[in-house]
Each structure stands twice: as structure tokens, then as C-alpha cells.
Design an enzyme around this catalytic site. Structure first.
Site, PDB file in Angstrom:
ATOM      1  N   ARG A  23      38.956  42.887  39.402  1.00  0.00           N
ATOM      2  CA  ARG A  23      37.979  43.042  40.482  1.00  0.00           C
ATOM      3  C   ARG A  23      38.495  43.951  41.602  1.00  0.00           C
ATOM      4  O   ARG A  23      38.139  43.783  42.767  1.00  0.00           O
ATOM      5  CB  ARG A  23      37.573  41.667  41.060  1.00  0.00           C
ATOM      6  N   ARG A  72      35.176  45.587  46.133  1.00  0.00           N
ATOM      7  CA  ARG A  72      35.325  44.288  46.778  1.00  0.00           C
ATOM      8  C   ARG A  72      36.029  44.355  48.125  1.00  0.00           C
ATOM      9  O   ARG A  72      35.438  44.038  49.130  1.00  0.00           O
ATOM     10  CB  ARG A  72      36.094  43.344  45.870  1.00  0.00           C
ATOM     11  N   ARG A 128      28.193  50.043  50.391  1.00  0.00           N
ATOM     12  CA  ARG A 128      27.388  48.879  50.106  1.00  0.00           C
ATOM     13  C   ARG A 128      26.093  48.875  50.905  1.00  0.00           C
ATOM     14  O   ARG A 128      25.072  48.357  50.453  1.00  0.00           O
ATOM     15  CB  ARG A 128      28.223  47.658  50.485  1.00  0.00           C
ATOM     16  N   ASP A 165      28.838  44.989  36.066  1.00  0.00           N
ATOM     17  CA  ASP A 165      28.930  43.529  36.108  1.00  0.00           C
ATOM     18  C   ASP A 165      28.651  42.954  34.728  1.00  0.00           C
ATOM     19  O   ASP A 165      27.943  43.565  33.928  1.00  0.00           O
ATOM     20  CB  ASP A 165      27.946  42.944  37.123  1.00  0.00           C
ATOM     21  N   TYR A 194      25.677  31.818  32.676  1.00  0.00           N
ATOM     22  CA  TYR A 194      24.797  32.318  33.733  1.00  0.00           C
ATOM     23  C   TYR A 194      23.353  32.393  33.247  1.00  0.00           C
ATOM     24  O   TYR A 194      22.414  32.124  33.995  1.00  0.00           O
ATOM     25  CB  TYR A 194      25.274  33.691  34.222  1.00  0.00           C
TER      26      TYR A 194
END
Ligand SMILES: Cc1c2[nH]c(c1CCC(=O)O)Cc1[nH]c(c(CCC(=O)O)c1C)Cc1[nH]c(c(CCC(=O)O)c1C)Cc1[nH]c(c(C)c1CCC(=O)O)C2
Length: 369
Positions: free
Chosen positions: A43, A47, A56, A92, A176
């Protein structure tokens, strides 16, 4: 081709274009023992860096994943600063179910929210045929990245950084899809596995096939290694672990090996504990990534000396920084000495981690002594 000298993260790197000589991560993933070990962080993209937070503001998460300009930039940001030995694609694990038509939204402070799959009718509404078209921008991102990494990127020398593609492993993605979002226990998913084994097997089979094809497309687009994230593998008892974690992973790995011989596969069966050695033996992964709870030296004693181990510094220690981080990090580096080892974290880098701590960590791992 001309030799190139570049200062990268405190070390001097000589790179000769077009050879494996300085691709330290790729060589380790193929089984070579290196000292000091190559390093990258799970990651690492999208991030903890301020330059990411600026981007972002511009687009929502899925748009960032699906826009090659943005996804390429986010992938390269940590490489530019720290000359990581690996660049992991910015995307992702939930892009796959979304590409098959499942609704997906990333909600601030809550994480992903999906339209839960609970019945055969829900499952039948998914359309795997859409995946290649919907994920075409991801493949475009990978080919741009492969090209970009042939040149110097910030402090990283030309052609030294290994490009890593990835997917979620079937069980974790199913978690998920069935629970409809994040959870501690994924009880709905595990209930389905017990109460409707036929339906759950169908879902795992669908994910096994689509994941194989998507990873294969990533390799064709330029990924030099691929990683399967099985973040929730540790929720399953042995019988189910064998079926949905080991079984599905083994199928994906054997088909990838048939289609792309020599391309390394990294598996991450998080919190597999007592099942980790069996996972290592039975799935065919070249590298097993260890979570924070594993004792790297003990696992090394239980698996084949040819298996590459990756991991497994506690991401919270990197948040803490200083001597606490360095002590843990150097103990892990030492535990991997003399066998193929890729230094990494035991789970993803935390979003609030100060970039200077990461800089100190990388420098310490690369210091030869
Ligand atoms: C379980 C899982 C997911 N995604 C992933 C996993 C497996 C690894 C793990 O266990 O952490 C894997 C993942 N997610 C992302 C990457 C990209 C590259 C990298 O590793 O740096 C990777 C490899 C970007 C992301 N994936 C997500 C973000 C944050 C989205 C945003 O910016 O709002 C990023 C950068 C969103 C996401 N995606 C997921 C969750 C639970 C969340 C919300 C919480 C979180 O941020 O981790 C599912």
C-alpha cells in the site's frame, strides 16, 4: 547499452539498460539471495504521501484508478522519493467485482460499499465478459508504467524497479462481495460458505477464472510479477481454508505459470498462522508474504529453502518511527539473511505515516553491514 550511475535512497546504483543485473527485486522473486534485501511497502501507492493527497482532491477513487495519467502518477510517487525496488500498480482489489457489474462506492470514513451478493440471481447478474473492456485503462496504466520505469524516476535509476500487478484472492474478494463492504468477521460470507456451499463454490469459481484472466492481462500489459492479496484468509478454519484459499490460489497460480512461465507470483495469506506452511507447499506461489504476527525465522524453518519470503514489519512501528522501528526492522532483515527475502511490511502502510519515517526505514534496510 550505456551504464548509468544514480544515487538512489542513499546507495549508489549502476544500471545497465536491458539486463537483470540491477533488478534486485525481480531477481529475489525468482529465488536469488541478496544482501541487503530488496524493499518495497504494501500500500505504498496512494496513501501516506502529501503529493497523493493533493491529487485526491481532483477525482474520486474509482476515477483515479481508471484514469491512466492519474494512476501512473500515483504509482510512481513513492518510487520517485524512495527508489523502492518495486512499484505496485495503483488500483484496488474491488475493481474486479465492479468491472463485472457489482455496484461499488468508496464512502469517506467507511470504506467500500457494494450491492451485496446473496443469491444465485445476484450472482447471475454479474457479467465476466465486461471485464477486459472495463479494465482496459488499468492495462494502459501498466504499459505506461513499464515504459516510464525504463528511464530514471526521481531518485530511482533506469530499469531497476520491478513493476508489480495484483488482484485480491478469490476468498477475500468474495468477503466484500457477499458482506457488501468491510467487516471484522465477514459473517455473511462465512455463513454462505456453510449454508449454501454450492452457491459459494460458484462464486469462488467465477472469481478464480476472472482473476486468472485479469492477472494474465496485467502481465501482458507489462507487470513483471503479480501479487494475490488474501487479507481475510485467516478467518477460515482448515477445511474451508484448504478449499477456498489454497484450492483457488493453486488453480490461479498453475494457470498463470502455464501462460506466463517464469513470471513470479506472490501470495499473501494474511493471518494464515498454522496453515501458512501448507499454503506455501500446496499453492505453487514463488513468494509468500508474511503478516505482522508471523515469526519470519520460524516460518523459514518450516518451508522450502527455495520459497521466497516477504515481510513483515509492523506498519504501526513505521508510524512510531525512530529506534523502535529500526530495531524491529533490522531484526526482520537479519532473520531473512542467507535466504531469498523481500523486505516489506506485514500489512499496508498506514495513511498517517510520516514520509520521513519511511525514508529512514529504507535507508536502514539498504545500509550494508
Ligand atoms: C482488502 C483490500 C482492499 N484493497 C486492497 C486490499 C488488500 C490489502 C489490504 O488488506 O489492505 C489492496 C489495495 N488497495 C489499493 C492498492 C494499491 C496500491 C498499493 O498497494 O499501494 C492495493 C494493493 C489502493 C486503495 N484502496 C483504497 C484506497 C483509499 C481510497 C481513497 O482514497 O478514498 C486506496 C488508496 C480503498 C479501499 N479498498 C479496500 C478497502 C478496505 C478500502 C478502504 C480502506 C483503505 O483505504 O484501505 C479493499
Amino acid at each position: 547499452m550505456g551504464a548509468l550511475i544514480e544515487k538512489a535512497g542513499g546507495r549508489i546504483v549502476t544500471a545497465t539498460y536491458g539486463t537483470d543485473e540491477h533488478r534486485r527485486l525481480l531477481r529475489t522473486l525468482k529465488g536469488e539471495t541478496m544482501w541487503p534485501p530488496p524493499v518495497w511497502l504494501m500500500r505504498q501507492a496512494g496513501r501516506f504521501l502529501p503529493e497523493f493527497r493533493a491529487l485526491r482532491e481532483k477525482a474520486d477513487f474509482l476515477t483515479r484508478c481508471m484514469t491512466p495519467d492519474i494512476a501512473t502518477e500515483i504509482t510512481l510517487q513513492p518510487v520517485r522519493r524512495f527508489a523502492m525496488d518495486g512499484a505496485i500498480l495503483f488500483s484496488d482489489i474491488l475493481v474486479l467485482p465492479w468491472a463485472m457489474g457489482q455496484s461499488l462506492e468508496f464512502v469517506e470514513n467507511r470504506g467500500p460499499v457494494l450491492g451485496a451478493i446473496r443469491s444465485e440471481a445476484d450472482l447471475n447478474r454479474l457479467d465476466p465478459k465486461r471485464v477486459p473492456e472495463v479494465t482496459a485503462p488499468v492495462m494502459e496504466t501498466l504499459s505506461r508504467l513499464r515504459k516510464a520505469l525504463r528511464e530514471p524516476v526521481g531518485v530511482a535509476a533506469a530499469d531497476t524497479v520491478t513493476l508489480i500487478g495484483f488482484a485480491g484472492a478469490p476468498f477475500t474478494v468474495a468477503c466484500y462481495m457477499v458482506d457488501g463492504g468491510g467487516s471484522r468477521e465477514f459473517a455473511q460470507t462465512r455463513l454462505m460458505a456453510y449454508q449454501e456451499p454450492g452457491l459459494f463454490d460458484q462464486l469462488i469459481a467465477l472469481l478464480t477464472e476472472t482473476t486468472t484472466d485479469m492477472l494474465s492481462a496485467q502481465i501482458e500489459a507489462g507487470a513483471q510479477a503479480v501479487m494475490l492479496f488474501d487479507s481475510w484468509a485467516g478467518l477460515l478454519p482448515p477445511l474451508e481454508f484448504r478449499r477456498h484459499v489454497i484450492g483457488a490460489t493453486r488453480q490461479i497460480v498453475s494457470e498463470l505459470k502455464r501462460r506466463h512461465p517464469g513470471v513470479p507470483v506472490i501470495g499473501f495469506p494474511r493471518l494464515a498462522g498454522g496453515m501458512a506452511a501448507e499454503y506455501a507447499r500446496e499453492t505453487g506461489v514463488d513468494t509468500m508474504a508474511l503478516d505482522t504476527s508471523a515469526d519470519l525465522a520460524a516460518v523459514a524453518g518450516q518451508v522450502s529453502p527455495d520459497l521466497v519470503l516477504q515481510g513483515n514489519l509492523d506498519p504501526v512501528s513505521v508510524l512510531a518511527g525512530g529506534q523502535a522501528m529500526l530495531k524491529e526492522a533490522l531484526a526482520i532483515r537479519e532473520a531473512g539473511r542467507g535466504r531469498p527475502h523481500v523486505f516489506n511490511l506485514g500489512h499496508g502502510v498506514l495513511p498517517t505515516t510520516p514520509p520521513e519515517h519511511v525514508g529512514e526505514l529504507i535507508a536502514a534496510i539498504r545500509k550494508v553491514n
